[in-house]
Structure formats: C-alpha cells, structure tokens
Design a protein around this motif. Structure first.
Motif, PDB file in Angstrom:
ATOM      1  N   MET A  19       3.890 -20.103 -10.018  1.00 13.20           N
ATOM      2  CA  MET A  19       3.084 -20.213 -11.194  1.00 13.20           C
ATOM      3  C   MET A  19       1.893 -19.734 -11.245  1.00 13.20           C
ATOM      4  O   MET A  19       0.997 -19.872 -10.356  1.00 13.20           O
ATOM      5  N   LEU A  55      -1.813 -23.743 -15.140  1.00 11.60           N
ATOM      6  CA  LEU A  55      -2.118 -25.143 -14.425  1.00 11.60           C
ATOM      7  C   LEU A  55      -3.102 -26.054 -15.558  1.00 11.60           C
ATOM      8  O   LEU A  55      -3.833 -25.538 -16.281  1.00 11.60           O
ATOM      9  N   THR A 110       1.328 -30.374  -8.208  1.00  6.85           N
ATOM     10  CA  THR A 110       1.247 -30.539  -9.723  1.00  6.85           C
ATOM     11  C   THR A 110       2.627 -31.342 -10.085  1.00  6.85           C
ATOM     12  O   THR A 110       3.524 -31.652  -9.289  1.00  6.85           O
ATOM     13  N   TRP A 111       2.397 -32.010 -11.175  1.00 13.59           N
ATOM     14  CA  TRP A 111       3.545 -32.546 -11.801  1.00 13.59           C
ATOM     15  C   TRP A 111       3.526 -32.102 -13.338  1.00 13.59           C
ATOM     16  O   TRP A 111       2.502 -32.297 -13.954  1.00 13.59           O
ATOM     17  N   ASN A 112       4.465 -31.557 -13.752  1.00  9.67           N
ATOM     18  CA  ASN A 112       4.658 -30.908 -15.137  1.00  9.67           C
ATOM     19  C   ASN A 112       3.562 -30.004 -15.658  1.00  9.67           C
ATOM     20  O   ASN A 112       3.097 -29.980 -16.603  1.00  9.67           O
ATOM     21  N   GLY A 113       3.170 -29.332 -14.616  1.00  5.79           N
ATOM     22  CA  GLY A 113       1.644 -28.480 -14.526  1.00  5.79           C
ATOM     23  C   GLY A 113       0.813 -28.994 -14.570  1.00  5.79           C
ATOM     24  O   GLY A 113      -0.465 -28.379 -14.475  1.00  5.79           O
ATOM     25  N   GLU A 173       2.757 -26.411  -5.423  1.00  3.25           N
ATOM     26  CA  GLU A 173       3.792 -27.356  -5.245  1.00  3.25           C
ATOM     27  C   GLU A 173       3.818 -28.287  -6.274  1.00  3.25           C
ATOM     28  O   GLU A 173       3.309 -29.147  -6.576  1.00  3.25           O
ATOM     29  N   GLU A 174       5.301 -28.251  -7.035  1.00  5.18           N
ATOM     30  CA  GLU A 174       5.288 -28.973  -8.181  1.00  5.18           C
ATOM     31  C   GLU A 174       6.562 -30.118  -7.591  1.00  5.18           C
ATOM     32  O   GLU A 174       7.502 -29.786  -6.965  1.00  5.18           O
ATOM     33  N   GLN A 217       8.470 -33.910  -8.269  1.00  3.53           N
ATOM     34  CA  GLN A 217       9.335 -34.582  -9.325  1.00  3.53           C
ATOM     35  C   GLN A 217       9.198 -35.917  -9.384  1.00  3.53           C
ATOM     36  O   GLN A 217       9.182 -36.647  -8.502  1.00  3.53           O
TER      37      GLN A 217
END
Length: 365
Positions: A1, A6, A43-46, A69-70, A72
């Motif tokens: 990403m 971000l 991150t979560w959903n960016g 690191e995304e 869920q």
C-alpha cells in the motif's frame, strides 16, 4: 500500500495518547537513523489504527521504508475496541487515561456485538434479553483480560461518557482532563454527561481553577441528587401504669377534695383473661395460665371420673361399630392411594396384588 492511500479517522486518533514533543523528536531521529520503520503501520479499510506518529514522520521523509499490515474487523466499533485494547496493553498510562480507554473499549465492544432494539448505534439488532446476556458476558471478558472487576469496567464506561460530553462542549477538554490540567473527581466527570451542553463550558472553566478559587455554586450541578433522608419515627410514649394513672389523677385533684380509697389490684394469676379460648402453642410453652370456667371444670371432673369407672362389657353391637369405623378408614386410605398414585391401578404386578387383597374370605357360620 502506498503512503498516499493511508487515511486518518479523527475518532480513531482521539483514542491514542499523543507523544510529548521530546518523545516524538527522539522517535523521528531513531527512524531516520534506521532508514526504515521497525514496526508496521496497522490499518483497517485503509484507516490507520496504530502508527499515527510514524505516519507523520514518513510524510516528512519520503526515503524511509515502511510496511503496512491490514487487519480484518467486522465494523468501525470493532476497530475502536481494537485501538483501546492495543493502547492499554503497550503503554504506561495515567489512571485517568486507563479508565477512559477501558470504558471506550467496553462501549465499542457492546456496539460491535449488537444493541437493543431501537438503538441508533447498533450494528446487528437483537432481542432485549439477548442484549442483556451479551452485555454481561462482554463485561466479564474485558474485566478478565485486564485483571479488574466488572464494576470497574462499568464505572469506566460512565467515566468515558462524561469525558465525551466535555469534549463535545469544549473541544480539547478531553486531553486537558486526561493530562491532569482539569482536575475533577470521577463523580464530577460522570455527572457531566447529564448536564445540558450549553452549561458544560462554565463548569469546565471552574474545574480548571484551583480548588480554593472555584465557585461552588457553579459546581453544585455536579453533585449527585441523593434522596432526602427518611424522617425518624417519633418516639412512642410509654403507656402509664395503673399506679402512675392514680398518682397523676391525685395530683390533678385540688387539695381540699376528699381522696377516694385506692383499691389494690388483684394478684396477676387471679385476673380474668379477655378470652377463654385455648392457649396458642407459644402461650403453652411460655407457661401461660388459662382461667377455667365452671363448664371447663365440670368437663375435666367428668374426664377424671371416667378413668376410675369399670369399663362396659363388649357386646356384638359395640364391636360392629368398631368394624364399621375400620371399614370406613380402610376405604378412605384406598381412595387416597388411588388418587395420588394412579399407577397402582395400571401396573400389572400391583393389579395382581390388589386382586389378592380384595378376595374377602367367607364368614364362618
């Protein structure tokens, strides 16, 4: 990403304690010296959940290598709960900030799991009883994870809601409370949530002052509304005895009047009872003495005399009465058994035994 992908959510960022200026300067120097981030940005959903300070440093120095690191999560409330739990586990926090983060984690987790029917904050709707059970289970889990009691978790939620009310009325009040610039008790912070928004700025302004300089009339609104104390029952006047009544009546009479002769009260055991009913069980074990009437005495004497009279000779008619009474008792007991234990009539073993019992032998001539 890419770094440009971000995103910052102010609500997420407000749950993360900011670094002091010196701490952020030291972190920036360490990152420049390494030329990369040692820890990835989460991150979560960016949206950044952990790494806001590192993100600012990356924007200043484009040559620094980094990783993202995304994770869920189901919804925004799970993301908020994750942030609070992550901060509680990795930082030396002040007591005020610990309470705030603990309360927000509990509140966000409840909203993530579900809310009562009709709630505007709920993600998944559920029945009221299910919500109560889920809320209790959530409180137990969070309390266990952080090594505190369930009451501490519930109080922390109310504390965090009071801070939210302060921030809503005066932006920046949250950090002033959590950093100790506004000194207030937990009860005062909790009470802010029930104060109208337009009245909160004046109260917060008073809380910024030293205790000796505060206007207590303004802070009176923060005191809990306790119910008025129950009035004490009036002391019961002791009923005067017969002797005291006689003494009082004598004192009220003029000295010239002729005093009537005082009749002495009979001994206690000779006083007639108000009721001639048989004594109760408590009266019996306490040695109650019942006054016997003439009729009682006559019945008692007849009972004593019967004990010393010769018994009447048994005759056929007398014994027939005995048999009749026994038969009625026998029938009564059978009926009770058949009513309370109907399986006696359906069980094969019992049926066989009943048939044997009901065979009446022929009477001898």
């Amino acid at each position: 990403m890419k770094l440009s992908q971000l995103k910052i959510d102010p609500e997420f960022q407000s749950k993360i304690p900011p670094l002091q200026f010196e701490e952020e300067q030291q972190l920036e120097q360490n990152i420049i010296a390494e030329g990369r981030l040692l820890n990835p940005i989460i991150t979560w959903n960016g949206y950044i959940l952990d790494g806001h300070t590192r993100y600012r440093i990356l924007k200043k120095h484009g040559f620094i290598k980094f990783e993202v690191e995304e994770i869920q999560l189901a919804n925004k409330y799970e993301a908020l709960a994750w942030i609070c739990k992550n901060q509680l586990g990795r930082r030396n926090l002040s007591p005020e900030r610990k309470k705030f983060l603990l309360g927000k984690e509990y509140e966000s987790t409840k909203l993530a799991v579900g809310a009562p029917l009709g709630s505007k904050h709920g993600i998944r709707k559920c029945g009221q009883n299910d919500h109560i059970f889920t809320e209790s289970r959530t409180c137990q889990r969070i309390a266990s994870e952080h090594g505190v009691g369930e009451k501490t978790v519930r109080r922390a939620e109310k504390y965090s809601q009071g801070i939210d009310a302060a921030e809503e009325a005066v932006p920046g009040a949250q950090e002033e409370i959590l950093t100790g610039h506004i000194k207030a008790t937990d009860e005062q912070i909790v009470a802010l949530a029930s104060i109208p928004k337009e009245e909160r700025p004046a109260i917060l302004e008073e809380l910024k002052k030293k205790k000796s300089d505060r206007d207590d009339t303004v802070l009176e609104r923060l005191k809990p509304n306790r119910p008025p104390p129950k009035p004490k029952p009036a002391p019961q006047k002791k009923k005067p005895t017969a002797t005291e009544n006689n003494t009082a009546s004598q004192a009220e009479q003029p000295e010239t009047s002729v005093q009537a002769p005082i009749t002495e009260s009979p001994p206690e055991e000779e006083i007639e009872p108000t009721s001639n009913a048989p004594p109760s069980f408590l009266q019996s074990i306490q040695g109650h003495k019942r006054h016997l009437s003439e009729e009682d005495k006559a019945r008692l004497q007849a009972s004593v005399d019967d004990r010393y009279q010769d018994k009447a000779a048994a005759t056929g008619s007398i014994m027939l009465c005995e048999l009749q009474g026994a038969t009625e008792e026998f029938i009564f007991r059978w009926n009770v058994i058949f009513q309370e234990h109907p399986d006696v009539l359906t069980d094969k073993t019992c049926q066989k035994k009943l048939s044997e019992l009901m065979r009446i032998p022929t009477l001898p001539v």
